[in-house]
Scaffold this motif. Structure first.
Motif, PDB file in Angstrom:
ATOM      1  N   ASN A   1       0.580  -0.961   0.062  1.00 18.22           N
ATOM      2  CA  ASN A   1       0.031   0.228   0.103  1.00 18.22           C
ATOM      3  C   ASN A   1       1.117   1.368  -0.429  1.00 18.22           C
ATOM      4  OD1 ASN A   1       0.759  -1.227   2.937  1.00 18.22           O
ATOM      5  ND2 ASN A   1      -0.420   1.064   3.395  1.00 18.22           N
ATOM      6  N   PHE A   2      -0.255   2.553  -0.007  1.00 20.47           N
ATOM      7  CA  PHE A   2       1.186   3.240  -0.012  1.00 20.47           C
ATOM      8  C   PHE A   2       0.432   4.158   1.463  1.00 20.47           C
ATOM      9  CE2 PHE A   2       0.725   2.237  -4.288  1.00 20.47           C
ATOM     10  CZ  PHE A   2       1.669   2.477  -4.992  1.00 20.47           C
ATOM     11  N   ILE A   3       1.902   5.222   1.914  1.00 22.78           N
ATOM     12  CA  ILE A   3       1.321   6.113   3.099  1.00 22.78           C
ATOM     13  C   ILE A   3       1.823   6.884   2.787  1.00 22.78           C
ATOM     14  CG2 ILE A   3       2.577   4.057   4.358  1.00 22.78           C
ATOM     15  CD1 ILE A   3       5.208   4.787   4.314  1.00 22.78           C
ATOM     16  N   VAL A   4       2.633   8.102   3.366  1.00 23.23           N
ATOM     17  CA  VAL A   4       2.545   9.287   3.477  1.00 23.23           C
ATOM     18  C   VAL A   4       2.938   9.584   2.598  1.00 23.23           C
ATOM     19  CG1 VAL A   4       5.183   9.967   4.110  1.00 23.23           C
ATOM     20  CG2 VAL A   4       3.889  11.946   4.798  1.00 23.23           C
ATOM     21  N   ASN A   5       2.071  10.940   1.396  1.00 23.28           N
ATOM     22  CA  ASN A   5       2.634  12.205   0.933  1.00 23.28           C
ATOM     23  C   ASN A   5       2.467  10.394  -0.782  1.00 23.28           C
ATOM     24  OD1 ASN A   5       2.853  14.518   1.373  1.00 23.28           O
ATOM     25  ND2 ASN A   5       5.026  13.769   1.715  1.00 23.28           N
ATOM     26  N   GLY A   6       1.508   9.412  -1.118  1.00 24.59           N
ATOM     27  CA  GLY A   6       1.687   8.316  -2.010  1.00 24.59           C
ATOM     28  C   GLY A   6       2.968   8.106  -2.114  1.00 24.59           C
ATOM     29  N   LEU A   7       4.031   7.720  -0.942  1.00 20.64           N
ATOM     30  CA  LEU A   7       5.000   6.422  -0.988  1.00 20.64           C
ATOM     31  C   LEU A   7       4.711   5.548  -0.780  1.00 20.64           C
ATOM     32  CD1 LEU A   7       7.462   9.670   0.553  1.00 20.64           C
ATOM     33  CD2 LEU A   7       8.094   8.917  -1.526  1.00 20.64           C
ATOM     34  N   HIS A   8       5.345   4.195  -1.469  1.00 21.16           N
ATOM     35  CA  HIS A   8       4.937   3.222  -0.971  1.00 21.16           C
ATOM     36  C   HIS A   8       5.852   2.632   0.372  1.00 21.16           C
ATOM     37  CE1 HIS A   8       4.577  -1.323  -1.730  1.00 21.16           C
ATOM     38  NE2 HIS A   8       4.940  -1.317  -2.525  1.00 21.16           N
ATOM     39  N   ALA A   9       4.882   1.275   0.771  1.00 21.04           N
ATOM     40  CA  ALA A   9       5.182   1.389   2.591  1.00 21.04           C
ATOM     41  C   ALA A   9       6.611   1.001   2.482  1.00 21.04           C
ATOM     42  CB  ALA A   9       3.977   0.579   2.557  1.00 21.04           C
ATOM     43  N   SER A  10       6.754  -0.624   1.763  1.00 18.41           N
ATOM     44  CA  SER A  10       7.966  -0.362   1.599  1.00 18.41           C
ATOM     45  C   SER A  10       9.581   0.584   1.624  1.00 18.41           C
ATOM     46  CB  SER A  10       8.404  -1.675   0.840  1.00 18.41           C
ATOM     47  OG  SER A  10       8.430  -0.860  -0.735  1.00 18.41           O
ATOM     48  N   LEU A  11       8.751   1.753   1.340  1.00 16.03           N
ATOM     49  CA  LEU A  11      10.737   2.915   1.489  1.00 16.03           C
ATOM     50  C   LEU A  11      11.084   3.312   2.140  1.00 16.03           C
ATOM     51  CD1 LEU A  11      10.475   5.845  -1.348  1.00 16.03           C
ATOM     52  CD2 LEU A  11      11.593   6.012   1.115  1.00 16.03           C
ATOM     53  N   HIS A  12      12.469   2.774   2.202  1.00 17.71           N
ATOM     54  CA  HIS A  12      13.814   3.159   2.999  1.00 17.71           C
ATOM     55  C   HIS A  12      14.544   4.369   2.657  1.00 17.71           C
ATOM     56  CE1 HIS A  12      11.828  -0.255   4.752  1.00 17.71           C
ATOM     57  NE2 HIS A  12      12.499   0.574   6.092  1.00 17.71           N
ATOM     58  N   LEU A  13      14.744   5.238   3.526  1.00 16.60           N
ATOM     59  CA  LEU A  13      16.142   6.062   2.538  1.00 16.60           C
ATOM     60  C   LEU A  13      17.312   5.645   3.819  1.00 16.60           C
ATOM     61  CD1 LEU A  13      17.196   8.120   0.850  1.00 16.60           C
ATOM     62  CD2 LEU A  13      16.349  10.207   2.507  1.00 16.60           C
ATOM     63  N   VAL A  14      18.347   4.794   3.416  1.00 12.58           N
ATOM     64  CA  VAL A  14      19.340   4.978   4.453  1.00 12.58           C
ATOM     65  C   VAL A  14      20.587   5.941   4.364  1.00 12.58           C
ATOM     66  CG1 VAL A  14      20.814   2.948   4.856  1.00 12.58           C
ATOM     67  CG2 VAL A  14      18.056   2.447   4.215  1.00 12.58           C
ATOM     68  N   GLU A  15      20.721   6.322   4.830  1.00 11.81           N
ATOM     69  CA  GLU A  15      22.293   7.654   4.500  1.00 11.81           C
ATOM     70  C   GLU A  15      23.434   7.434   5.289  1.00 11.81           C
ATOM     71  OE1 GLU A  15      20.352  11.488   3.058  1.00 11.81           O
ATOM     72  OE2 GLU A  15      18.668  10.699   4.952  1.00 11.81           O
ATOM     73  N   SER A  16      24.560   7.105   5.034  1.00 10.08           N
ATOM     74  CA  SER A  16      25.819   7.203   5.555  1.00 10.08           C
ATOM     75  C   SER A  16      26.800   7.240   5.004  1.00 10.08           C
ATOM     76  CB  SER A  16      26.444   5.416   5.216  1.00 10.08           C
ATOM     77  OG  SER A  16      27.023   5.219   5.451  1.00 10.08           O
ATOM     78  N   SER A  17      27.966   7.798   5.972  1.00 14.04           N
ATOM     79  CA  SER A  17      28.837   8.924   5.287  1.00 14.04           C
ATOM     80  C   SER A  17      30.249   7.471   4.550  1.00 14.04           C
ATOM     81  CB  SER A  17      29.635   9.239   6.499  1.00 14.04           C
ATOM     82  OG  SER A  17      30.623   8.362   7.692  1.00 14.04           O
ATOM     83  N   TYR A  18      29.084   6.382   4.514  1.00 11.32           N
ATOM     84  CA  TYR A  18      30.523   5.783   3.855  1.00 11.32           C
ATOM     85  C   TYR A  18      29.672   5.251   2.748  1.00 11.32           C
ATOM     86  CZ  TYR A  18      32.838   4.759   8.323  1.00 11.32           C
ATOM     87  OH  TYR A  18      33.395   4.872   9.531  1.00 11.32           O
ATOM     88  N   PRO A  19      30.566   4.521   1.205  1.00  6.66           N
ATOM     89  CA  PRO A  19      30.092   3.917  -0.088  1.00  6.66           C
ATOM     90  C   PRO A  19      29.140   2.840   0.406  1.00  6.66           C
ATOM     91  CG  PRO A  19      31.843   4.135   0.134  1.00  6.66           C
ATOM     92  CD  PRO A  19      31.782   4.236   1.020  1.00  6.66           C
ATOM     93  N   LEU A  20      28.437   2.777   1.007  1.00  4.42           N
ATOM     94  CA  LEU A  20      27.325   1.390   1.147  1.00  4.42           C
ATOM     95  C   LEU A  20      27.148   1.031  -0.319  1.00  4.42           C
ATOM     96  CD1 LEU A  20      24.753   2.473   3.701  1.00  4.42           C
ATOM     97  CD2 LEU A  20      26.785   1.429   4.127  1.00  4.42           C
ATOM     98  N   MET A  21      26.319   1.558  -1.328  1.00  5.66           N
ATOM     99  CA  MET A  21      25.945   0.773  -2.111  1.00  5.66           C
ATOM    100  C   MET A  21      27.285   0.076  -3.044  1.00  5.66           C
ATOM    101  SD  MET A  21      22.750  -0.008  -3.658  1.00  5.66           S
ATOM    102  CE  MET A  21      23.076  -1.174  -4.661  1.00  5.66           C
ATOM    103  N   ALA A  22      28.073   0.837  -3.157  1.00  8.28           N
ATOM    104  CA  ALA A  22      29.700   0.463  -3.993  1.00  8.28           C
ATOM    105  C   ALA A  22      29.641  -0.425  -2.531  1.00  8.28           C
ATOM    106  CB  ALA A  22      30.554   1.107  -3.955  1.00  8.28           C
TER     107      ALA A  22
END
Length: 237
Positions: free
Chosen positions: A128-149
């Motif tokens: 389902n969709f939540i705040v501002n129409g964003l998908h309920a599964s959405l996360h934003l993970v932020e770091s001072s390191y290159p996590l994706m790489a």
């Protein structure tokens, strides 16, 4: 009822105890209480270790099998499961890694664990969709390191390669499962600010302003079109 609860507490304490000589009370049979307890202990701790490995596969690659098993056993003893569903187990691993003597000097590990837990949660999130129409599964993970790489490197552990964590800098990773598979990708500073603002409940106009504050030449309209196309954002009418 009281006697049963006391026995259950004694059972758990014996099974999770690091003391090899401690046994489950009341055991009898052809196998000694010490051996039977050791079998219970090994099966339970190995089960938790495998469950945690299924969630934290990149952590397993980064620290190795022996270290991971030690971490997993210690985690199981310190933070027992409160649910019959092992898929719900492991939420506190990022903080645990930050303080455990074997891993606390590896400053990037807690953020990598946050990324993997976000992916785990996204996979089983509601459709389902939540705040501002964003998908309920959405996360934003932020770091001072290159996590994706770093995460991508862990997906191919047998290939040679190194990363300069300091040279690559920080990362903001979008984690979401709009369809069958979990999507993870790095975001530009502007797009990260846009998603962050929407997740915090700000209006789309405020999200646009936040994005342009950190990246003046960015195109928030393109962020919205991409999000809608990927099924991350519900089309607003």
């Amino acid at each position: 009822m009281h006697d049963a609860l006391d026995y259950q507490k004694s059972f758990v304490a014996a099974v999770l105890s690091p003391e090899e000589g401690r046994v489950i009370p009341g055991l009898s049979g052809s196998i000694s209480a010490a051996v039977a307890t050791a079998i219970y202990r090994n099966n339970i701790l190995e089960g938790f270790s495998e469950s945690l490995k299924n969630v934290y596969g990149a952590i397993f690659v980064l620290i190795g099998e022996d270290c991971f098993r030690e971490i997993a056993y210690s985690y199981a003893r310190s933070i027992p499961s409160l649910s019959g569903d092992r898929n719900a187990y492991g939420e506190h691993m990022p903080a645990f890694l930050a303080h455990h003597p074997l891993t606390r000097k590896l400053a990037y590990l807690p953020d990598m664990a946050r990324l993997e837990w976000a992916s785990h949660e996204a996979y089983s999130a509601a459709e389902n969709f939540i705040v501002n129409g964003l998908h309920a599964s959405l996360h934003l993970v932020e770091s001072s390191y290159p996590l994706m790489a770093l995460w991508q490197l862990c997906q191919h552990p047998n290939e040679e390669g190194t990363l300069d964590l300091d040279a690559l800098g920080g990362d903001s990773v979008l984690v979401v499962r709009p369809q069958e598979d979990v999507l993870m990708r790095s975001l530009s500073p502007g797009e990260a600010a846009w998603y962050r603002a929407l997740l915090e409940g700000h209006t789309p106009d405020q999200a646009t302003a936040a994005a342009r504050t950190v990246e003046p030449d960015c195109d928030p309209m393109l962020y919205g079109e991409t999000a809608v196309g990927d099924g991350v954002l519900q089309q607003q009418h």
